[in-house]
Design an enzyme around this catalytic site. Structure first.
Site, PDB file in Angstrom:
ATOM      1  N   GLY A  43      -5.805   2.669  -7.795  1.00 20.09           N
ATOM      2  CA  GLY A  43      -6.274   3.081  -9.272  1.00 20.09           C
ATOM      3  C   GLY A  43      -5.012   4.304  -9.472  1.00 20.09           C
ATOM      4  O   GLY A  43      -5.985   4.968 -11.153  1.00 20.09           O
ATOM      5  N   ASP A  87     -10.860   3.431  -0.907  1.00 18.46           N
ATOM      6  CA  ASP A  87     -11.384   2.553  -0.142  1.00 18.46           C
ATOM      7  C   ASP A  87     -12.851   1.836  -0.293  1.00 18.46           C
ATOM      8  O   ASP A  87     -13.299   3.256  -0.648  1.00 18.46           O
ATOM      9  CB  ASP A  87     -10.813   2.696   1.171  1.00 18.46           C
ATOM     10  CG  ASP A  87      -9.852   1.782   1.525  1.00 18.46           C
ATOM     11  OD1 ASP A  87      -8.916   1.394   0.624  1.00 18.46           O
ATOM     12  OD2 ASP A  87      -8.812   2.439   2.785  1.00 18.46           O
ATOM     13  N   ASP A 111       0.798  -1.424   0.131  1.00 22.60           N
ATOM     14  CA  ASP A 111       0.022   0.062   0.062  1.00 22.60           C
ATOM     15  C   ASP A 111       0.982   0.763  -0.134  1.00 22.60           C
ATOM     16  O   ASP A 111       2.054   1.069   0.865  1.00 22.60           O
ATOM     17  CB  ASP A 111      -0.372  -0.196   1.381  1.00 22.60           C
ATOM     18  CG  ASP A 111      -2.208   1.331   1.288  1.00 22.60           C
ATOM     19  OD1 ASP A 111      -1.927   1.933   0.746  1.00 22.60           O
ATOM     20  OD2 ASP A 111      -3.144   1.015   2.123  1.00 22.60           O
TER      21      ASP A 111
END
Length: 693
Positions: A476, A497, A413
């Site tokens: 994205g 999210d 992440d």
């Protein structure tokens, strides 16, 4: 029933009247005041955890641009407050701004006020440290009012949005916080038979000389006895558990035949093991801790989840991963939680776990003992989204440690990573050995987006010595679907999210329409985890999606070939939730070896009211076509709608040879002379058909 329209705005909840009402008047009289300070935290919808009354999101005093405030709400953007005004006269007033509690780190949020389908006021982009802005807007005639804070940039951890001294001076009907529509749960999937039935994918990928672990998924009365014909050299089967282990040395395709039997019967199924460069040949299926436990995750909860995955029967349908998300390492930023504190790394540079986790090798061994695989979470930055220690400047050490522990899945992440960090590395990186140049040949302007993933891909390939599904999580950005597979990505997030609201679901859904060319065996678009069943980001509660919306959610994710990662508390599953997760005919759509992601082929409307309908379609390996009929009416009305679509328009033929209702697992009777499909849809519901010409 009161008629409301549900729409979408950047993942927040939108409830709108079907008609635009009169504009606000300057000469209205007010008789009462509706104060935000009288609300409960549950009135405000936000991404995870809940809003803080008279405190910042981090529990400190409210402060915007250096100015303290005593009354207001500290939220985490996205956050939304929806109020039914029912056309009363009134005026909204409040101050908005970014709380100082994240400084020197800065968030960026746009605040908006909407009345029905119109933007009545917006702040423009506000940055942490800016002075508060005053909002004062007339709302005469508005039926549904929304106060929204929406993140403008990634890194939502710093988007702490404050609403100060909010109130509505009004005359007429008393404003009310919007309540979700109620719908009784209903079960569509028939129970599995007691005779054996082998489930799951028909193909599995592994790399040469890497540990092989596969549990043959099979329903039926226990005990079961398993056997395999044609098992390649280096692998062995435990006939009692159905778990296959070992290593394959030589590349190649190995067709095998699985068999399972019990006291009531037997079942056989063909299966192919592909030993080569690609893994994740079908979308990963399993569970992730975040949507359930968020920052309260612990080793005990992970062990409980693994045991529940095995005992609930989910494993029998092919669910195979138990993934730990954020908050397993040390968090030096939260001094009040002693379980999270401690030295960030050992003297040798290896990462430390926090006190909630005792022995990671033992934990992953426990997960593997069921035939399950285990996943973990990190970031290319120095810290994770929750400000726990991450992998920057320690990528190779961490990858090696993940391999030693037995990690099978890495969610990586981008939180806290910034390109200017590269100059602070203490370890020399030979970028020529990564796939970075290969990506930059096609996308020369994306170095800062691609580099951290190319580096961890190289670290996993050279240091982990096992297959690890590499999940890219950068929400994205930079069209990741165009290059994610070039840096070893098995899947990549396509949006921000998810939350368990219809509006957020529809927003993420809309982002998938053009992405079908970029999905296929070994590389999948990932619109985030499932929000079905008991979840809550730290405080477990039922999903806020209606039962029909949960069927729709699972159906579309299956058609999109998305990873199916459950986000609920596996120890609190009811029959309804298991019914959704355990329909093998729907799961077949997701796990089809061809790997075609569904396309939206049609958007139309019901003749009666013009409400929206979407049709999505995907081709299957056997030549059949799966079509999903989705009711996307903005207005939530409990009545079903009947869809009629000509066969010729749907499949290019006058009439199909066979039609199968996948949720009900039964063939559809095609009436003689019928030239169209007829499908009843509940509000926000779905029909899923498999059609053979």
């Amino acid at each position: 029933m009161r008629r409301l329209v549900i729409s979408l705005f950047c993942g927040g909840l939108f409830l709108m009247s079907p008609h635009c009402m009169a504009a606000a008047s300057d000469d209205h009289e007010t008789s009462s005041v509706f104060r935000f300070s009288d609300l409960s935290a549950l009135s405000i919808d936000q991404l995870w955890q809940q809003a803080e009354k008279n405190k910042s999101k981090d529990g400190k005093g409210l402060k915007i641009g250096g100015q303290p405030y005593s009354t207001g709400w500290g939220t985490m953007a996205r956050s939304t407050l929806a109020i039914n005004m029912e056309g009363s006269k009134g005026e909204l007033s409040l101050l908005v701004g970014m709380d100082d509690d994240t400084l020197p780190n800065k968030g960026h949020v746009n605040f908006k006020v909407l009345g029905d389908d119109k933007v009545l006021w917006e702040s423009g982009v506000m940055e942490t440290g800016d002075k508060a802005k005053e909002c004062k807007v007339g709302i005469d005639g508005v039926r549904v009012l929304l106060i929204v804070s929406e993140p403008v940039e990634n890194g939502y951890y710093y988007n702490h949005a404050d609403w100060i001294n909010g109130e509505i001076a009004y005359s007429g009907k008393t404003p009310e916080v919007f309540a979700l529509p109620k719908e009784e749960k209903y079960i569509l999937t028939p129970p599995a038979p007691d005779t054996p039935r082998i489930m799951g994918a028909k193909v599995y990928g592994v790399r040469p000389n890497h540990p092989f672990l596969y549990k043959i998924p099979c329903t039926g009365k226990k005990p079961l006895e398993y056997s395999v014909e044609g098992l390649p050299k280096g692998l062995k089967l435990d006939s009692e558990t159905g778990i296959i282990t070992g290593k394959i040395a030589k590349k190649g395709d190995y067709p095998v035949k699985f068999s399972a039997k019990n006291s009531l019967g037997s079942f056989e199924r063909d299966f192919t093991i592909k030993c080569g460069d690609k893994i994740a040949l079908t979308p990963p299926m399993g569970w992730n801790s975040w949507n359930c436990f968020a920052g309260s995750v612990s080793e005990k909860k992970i062990r409980t989840a693994a045991k529940a995955m095995a005992e609930s029967g989910l494993m029998d349908y092919g669910y195979g991963y138990i993934n730990i998300d954020d908050y397993w390492t040390i968090n030096p930023k939260l001094p009040y939680d002693k379980d999270l504190n401690g030295p960030e790394r050992h003297d040798d540079g290896n990462i430390n776990v926090n006190k909630r986790f005792k022995d990671m090798k033992a934990l992953f061994d426990y997960i593997h003992s069921f035939g399950l695989k285990g996943g973990i979470y990190s970031s290319p930055g120095p810290y994770t989204c929750g400000l726990c220690v991450a992998s920057f400047d320690h990528e190779f050490l961490d990858a090696k440690k993940f391999g030693e522990w037995g990690v099978d899945y890495l969610k990586y992440d981008t939180c806290t990573y910034t390109p200017d960090m590269e100059s602070s590395r203490t370890r020399k990186i030979d970028w020529d050995k990564t796939n970075l140049d290969k990506v930059l040949e096609k996308f020369p302007k994306l170095r800062t987006d691609v580099a951290p993933f190319a580096l961890m891909d190289y670290a996993l390939r050279t240091s982990a010595d096992r297959d690890i599904v590499f999940s890219l999580c950068q929400y994205g950005g930079a069209d990741v679907w165009k290059w994610g597979d070039l840096v070893g990505g098995s899947c990549w997030r396509t949006t921000g999210d998810i939350s368990d609201r219809w509006c957020c679901l529809r927003y993420i859904w809309s982002r998938q329409r053009e992405l079908y060319p970029y999905a296929g065996p070994g590389h999948w678009n990932d619109p985030d985890m499932l929000v079905i069943g008991p979840l809550g980001w730290g405080t477990v509660r039922p999903s806020r999606l209606t039962p029909s919306e949960q069927y729709t959610h699972f159906t579309l994710w299956s058609m999109l070939c998305s990873p199916l990662l459950l986000g609920c508390d596996l120890s609190q599953l009811d029959d309804f939730t298991l019914n959704i997760f355990c329909n093998h005919e729907v799961l077949e759509v997701n796990q089809d070896p061809l790997g075609n992601q569904a396309k939206m082929i049609m958007t139309t409307s019901y003749k009666s009211d013009g409400a929206a309908l979407e049709l999505w379609s995907k081709s299957m390996e056997d030549g059949s076509t799966v079509v999903g009929f989705f009711d996307v009416r903005e207005a939530y009305e409990p009545s079903a709608k009947e869809v009629r679509i000509p066969w010729q328009k749907l499949i290019g033929a006058d009439k199909p040879s066979r039609v199968r209702d996948l949720w009900r697992q039964k063939d559809v009777d095609i009436a003689e002379g019928s030239d169209c499909v007829v499908a009843p849809l509940p509000a926000h519901g779905v029909q899923l058909l498999r059609i053979w010409k």
